[in-house]
Design a protein around this motif. Structure first.
Motif, PDB file in Angstrom:
ATOM      1  N   GLY A   1      46.013  45.966  47.143  1.00 46.01           N
ATOM      2  CA  GLY A   1      47.463  46.057  46.930  1.00 46.01           C
ATOM      3  C   GLY A   1      47.757  44.376  47.091  1.00 46.01           C
ATOM      4  N   GLY A   2      46.640  43.362  47.223  1.00 51.60           N
ATOM      5  CA  GLY A   2      46.841  42.258  47.440  1.00 51.60           C
ATOM      6  C   GLY A   2      46.672  41.171  45.875  1.00 51.60           C
ATOM      7  N   SER A   3      47.072  40.154  45.824  1.00 48.67           N
ATOM      8  CA  SER A   3      46.787  39.268  44.368  1.00 48.67           C
ATOM      9  C   SER A   3      45.432  39.982  43.868  1.00 48.67           C
ATOM     10  CB  SER A   3      47.322  38.473  44.601  1.00 48.67           C
ATOM     11  OG  SER A   3      47.223  37.119  43.380  1.00 48.67           O
TER      12      SER A   3
ATOM     13  N   THR B   1      40.022  42.930  37.319  1.00 42.10           N
ATOM     14  CA  THR B   1      40.333  43.508  38.887  1.00 42.10           C
ATOM     15  C   THR B   1      40.911  44.213  38.942  1.00 42.10           C
ATOM     16  OG1 THR B   1      41.739  40.969  38.573  1.00 42.10           O
ATOM     17  CG2 THR B   1      40.401  40.608  38.793  1.00 42.10           C
ATOM     18  N   THR B   2      40.687  45.177  40.252  1.00 40.32           N
ATOM     19  CA  THR B   2      41.442  46.201  41.547  1.00 40.32           C
ATOM     20  C   THR B   2      41.218  45.398  43.046  1.00 40.32           C
ATOM     21  OG1 THR B   2      39.094  46.931  42.247  1.00 40.32           O
ATOM     22  CG2 THR B   2      40.245  47.416  40.062  1.00 40.32           C
ATOM     23  N   SER B   3      42.420  46.441  42.831  1.00 34.74           N
ATOM     24  CA  SER B   3      42.289  44.899  44.771  1.00 34.74           C
ATOM     25  C   SER B   3      43.082  45.907  45.345  1.00 34.74           C
ATOM     26  CB  SER B   3      43.515  43.914  44.957  1.00 34.74           C
ATOM     27  OG  SER B   3      44.767  43.995  44.304  1.00 34.74           O
TER      28      SER B   3
ATOM     29  N   PRO C   1      36.617  44.805  41.621  1.00 35.73           N
ATOM     30  CA  PRO C   1      37.435  44.560  42.921  1.00 35.73           C
ATOM     31  C   PRO C   1      37.853  43.300  43.148  1.00 35.73           C
ATOM     32  CG  PRO C   1      35.258  45.519  43.348  1.00 35.73           C
ATOM     33  CD  PRO C   1      35.263  45.237  42.080  1.00 35.73           C
ATOM     34  N   VAL C   2      38.655  43.305  44.179  1.00 32.40           N
ATOM     35  CA  VAL C   2      38.914  41.532  44.638  1.00 32.40           C
ATOM     36  C   VAL C   2      37.952  41.803  46.202  1.00 32.40           C
ATOM     37  CG1 VAL C   2      40.837  40.527  45.339  1.00 32.40           C
ATOM     38  CG2 VAL C   2      41.154  41.597  43.130  1.00 32.40           C
ATOM     39  N   TYR C   3      37.399  41.014  46.600  1.00 33.34           N
ATOM     40  CA  TYR C   3      36.509  41.168  48.053  1.00 33.34           C
ATOM     41  C   TYR C   3      36.582  40.060  48.615  1.00 33.34           C
ATOM     42  CZ  TYR C   3      34.254  45.783  47.177  1.00 33.34           C
ATOM     43  OH  TYR C   3      33.574  47.109  47.005  1.00 33.34           O
ATOM     44  N   LEU C   4      37.307  39.832  49.210  1.00 28.40           N
ATOM     45  CA  LEU C   4      38.460  38.584  49.656  1.00 28.40           C
ATOM     46  C   LEU C   4      38.746  37.523  49.089  1.00 28.40           C
ATOM     47  CD1 LEU C   4      35.374  38.316  52.579  1.00 28.40           C
ATOM     48  CD2 LEU C   4      37.511  38.847  52.418  1.00 28.40           C
ATOM     49  N   ASP C   5      39.571  37.826  47.722  1.00 32.80           N
ATOM     50  CA  ASP C   5      40.237  37.173  46.873  1.00 32.80           C
ATOM     51  C   ASP C   5      39.119  36.538  45.825  1.00 32.80           C
ATOM     52  OD1 ASP C   5      42.837  37.268  47.452  1.00 32.80           O
ATOM     53  OD2 ASP C   5      42.419  35.965  49.325  1.00 32.80           O
TER      54      ASP C   5
HETATM   55  C1  LIG Z   1      34.928  43.663  51.712  1.00 36.48           C
HETATM   56  C2  LIG Z   1      35.967  43.833  50.846  1.00 36.48           C
HETATM   57  C3  LIG Z   1      36.889  43.021  50.543  1.00 36.48           C
HETATM   58  C4  LIG Z   1      38.349  43.439  50.084  1.00 36.48           C
HETATM   59  N1  LIG Z   1      39.571  42.479  50.266  1.00 36.48           N
HETATM   60  C5  LIG Z   1      40.098  42.459  49.670  1.00 36.48           C
HETATM   61  C6  LIG Z   1      40.989  41.504  49.295  1.00 36.48           C
HETATM   62  O1  LIG Z   1      40.920  40.182  49.508  1.00 36.48           O
HETATM   63  N2  LIG Z   1      42.541  41.470  48.777  1.00 36.48           N
HETATM   64  C7  LIG Z   1      42.356  42.929  48.418  1.00 36.48           C
HETATM   65  O2  LIG Z   1      44.045  43.012  48.108  1.00 36.48           O
HETATM   66  N3  LIG Z   1      42.027  43.680  48.463  1.00 36.48           N
HETATM   67  C8  LIG Z   1      40.787  43.909  48.911  1.00 36.48           C
HETATM   68  N4  LIG Z   1      39.475  44.851  49.033  1.00 36.48           N
HETATM   69  C9  LIG Z   1      39.897  46.523  48.409  1.00 36.48           C
HETATM   70  C10 LIG Z   1      39.287  46.625  47.297  1.00 36.48           C
HETATM   71  O3  LIG Z   1      39.866  45.799  46.349  1.00 36.48           O
HETATM   72  C11 LIG Z   1      39.805  47.894  46.478  1.00 36.48           C
HETATM   73  O4  LIG Z   1      39.690  48.784  47.747  1.00 36.48           O
HETATM   74  C12 LIG Z   1      38.994  47.865  45.725  1.00 36.48           C
HETATM   75  O5  LIG Z   1      40.237  47.058  44.280  1.00 36.48           O
HETATM   76  C13 LIG Z   1      39.829  49.257  44.639  1.00 36.48           C
HETATM   77  O6  LIG Z   1      39.082  49.542  43.318  1.00 36.48           O
HETATM   78  P1  LIG Z   1      37.988  50.522  43.705  1.00 36.48           P
HETATM   79  O7  LIG Z   1      37.966  51.934  44.069  1.00 36.48           O
HETATM   80  O8  LIG Z   1      38.058  50.008  41.253  1.00 36.48           O
HETATM   81  O9  LIG Z   1      36.811  50.072  44.221  1.00 36.48           O
HETATM   82  C14 LIG Z   1      38.550  44.680  49.917  1.00 36.48           C
HETATM   83  C15 LIG Z   1      38.006  45.638  49.721  1.00 36.48           C
HETATM   84  C16 LIG Z   1      36.116  44.949  50.716  1.00 36.48           C
HETATM   85  C17 LIG Z   1      35.257  46.744  50.704  1.00 36.48           C
END
Ligand SMILES: Cc1cc2nc3c(=O)[nH]c(=O)nc-3n(C[C@H](O)[C@H](O)[C@H](O)COP(=O)(O)O)c2cc1C
Length: 193
Positions: free
Chosen positions: A99-101, A95-97, A60-64
Motif C-alpha cells: 500500500g506504500g509508495s 514493483t508491488t507494495s 515487492p517493496v521491502y522497507l522501501d
Molecule cells: C520484509 C517486508 C518488508 C516490507 N516493506 C514494505 C514497505 O516498505 N512498504 C510497503 O508498502 N509494503 C511493504 N511490504 C509489503 C510487501 O511489499 C507486499 O506484501 C508485497 O508487495 C505484495 O506483493 P506480492 O503478493 O507480489 O508479494 C513489506 C513486506 C515484507 C515481507
C-alpha cells in the motif's frame, strides 16, 4: 508478459526466490577475469541479462527497497557497472507494495539501469489491494514497452547520464589497469581508452 510474447518476444522469467545467489565478497576477482569465486546461479542469470535486449526487474517493496535477493544479484553485477555492459539495452521496473509508495524502489532500479548503461523505460507500481485501474495500466505499459524496443528510443537525459558514468569509470579503469586487467582489456577493445 503474454502481450510481449504475442508480439514475438522470447521471454525468459527468473524467480529470484527460487534460485541460489550468494553475497558479493568484494574480492574483486570478477574485475580480473570473467568468473566470480562464488559458484551459484548468479552467473547464468547475469548471462541471461547480457543476452537480452530488454530486462524487467520486478520486486515487492521491502522497507522501501528491492528485496534482499534482488540486491544480492545486482551486487554481483559490479562488472556490468564498471564496463556499462548493458549499454544499448532497455530496462524497466515492476514493483508491488503493501500500500506504500514504490518511488524509492523504482528510483533505485532506474539508477541501476543508468549505472549499467541501459535505457530505463519506466515503472509500473502496484500497491495492494490491486485494482482494475492498475491492471489496465500494466497492459498499456506492456504495449508501450513492446513498441519502444524496435523504435530504439533513447532518452537524451539518460544518454547524458550514461556518458557521465562512462567518463567517471574511464578514469577509474585507467588508474586500476593492473588490478582490473579483464575490465581494462574490455575498455580497450571498445576503443574507450
Ligand atoms: C520484509 C517486508 C518488508 C516490507 N516493506 C514494505 C514497505 O516498505 N512498504 C510497503 O508498502 N509494503 C511493504 N511490504 C509489503 C510487501 O511489499 C507486499 O506484501 C508485497 O508487495 C505484495 O506483493 P506480492 O503478493 O507480489 O508479494 C513489506 C513486506 C515484507 C515481507
Amino acid at each position: 508478459m503474454d502481450e510481449i510474447k504475442a508480439k514475438g518476444a522470447d521471454v525468459k522469467f527468473v524467480d529470484l526466490g527460487k534460485v541460489r545467489i550468494g553475497f558479493c565478497q568484494a574480492c574483486e576477482v570478477c574485475h580480473q577475469g570473467p568468473d566470480c569465486v562464488l559458484k551459484d546461479d548468479a552467473k547464468d542469470i547475469l548471462q541471461c541479462m547480457l543476452d537480452a535486449d530488454g530486462i524487467v526487474l520486478a520486486s515487492p517493496v521491502y522497507l522501501d527497497q528491492v528485496t534482499a535477493q534482488m540486491k544480492a544479484l545486482l551486487d554481483r553485477s559490479s562488472h556490468f557497472i564498471h564496463c556499462l555492459r548493458l549499454m544499448g539495452k532497455y530496462m524497466a521496473a515492476v514493483t508491488t507494495s503493501g500500500g506504500g509508495s514504490g518511488d524509492a524502489t523504482a528510483a533505485f532500479i532506474r539508477r541501476y539501469a543508468v549505472t549499467v548503461g541501459a535505457q530505463f523505460v519506466g515503472v509500473v507500481h502496484a500497491p495492494m489491494p490491486l485494482r482494475e485501474r492498475i491492471l489496465r495500466r500494466h497492459e498499456s505499459w506492456a504495449l508501450t514497452w513492446s513498441r519502444r524496443l524496435p523504435a530504439k528510443t533513447m532518452w537524451p537525459e539518460q544518454v547524458q547520464a550514461i556518458e557521465e558514468q562512462r567518463k567517471h569509470f574511464g578514469r577509474i579503469i585507467a588508474f586500476r589497469k593492473d588490478q582490473w586487467p579483464y575490465e581494462h582489456k574490455y575498455w580497450q577493445e571498445k576503443g574507450w581508452l
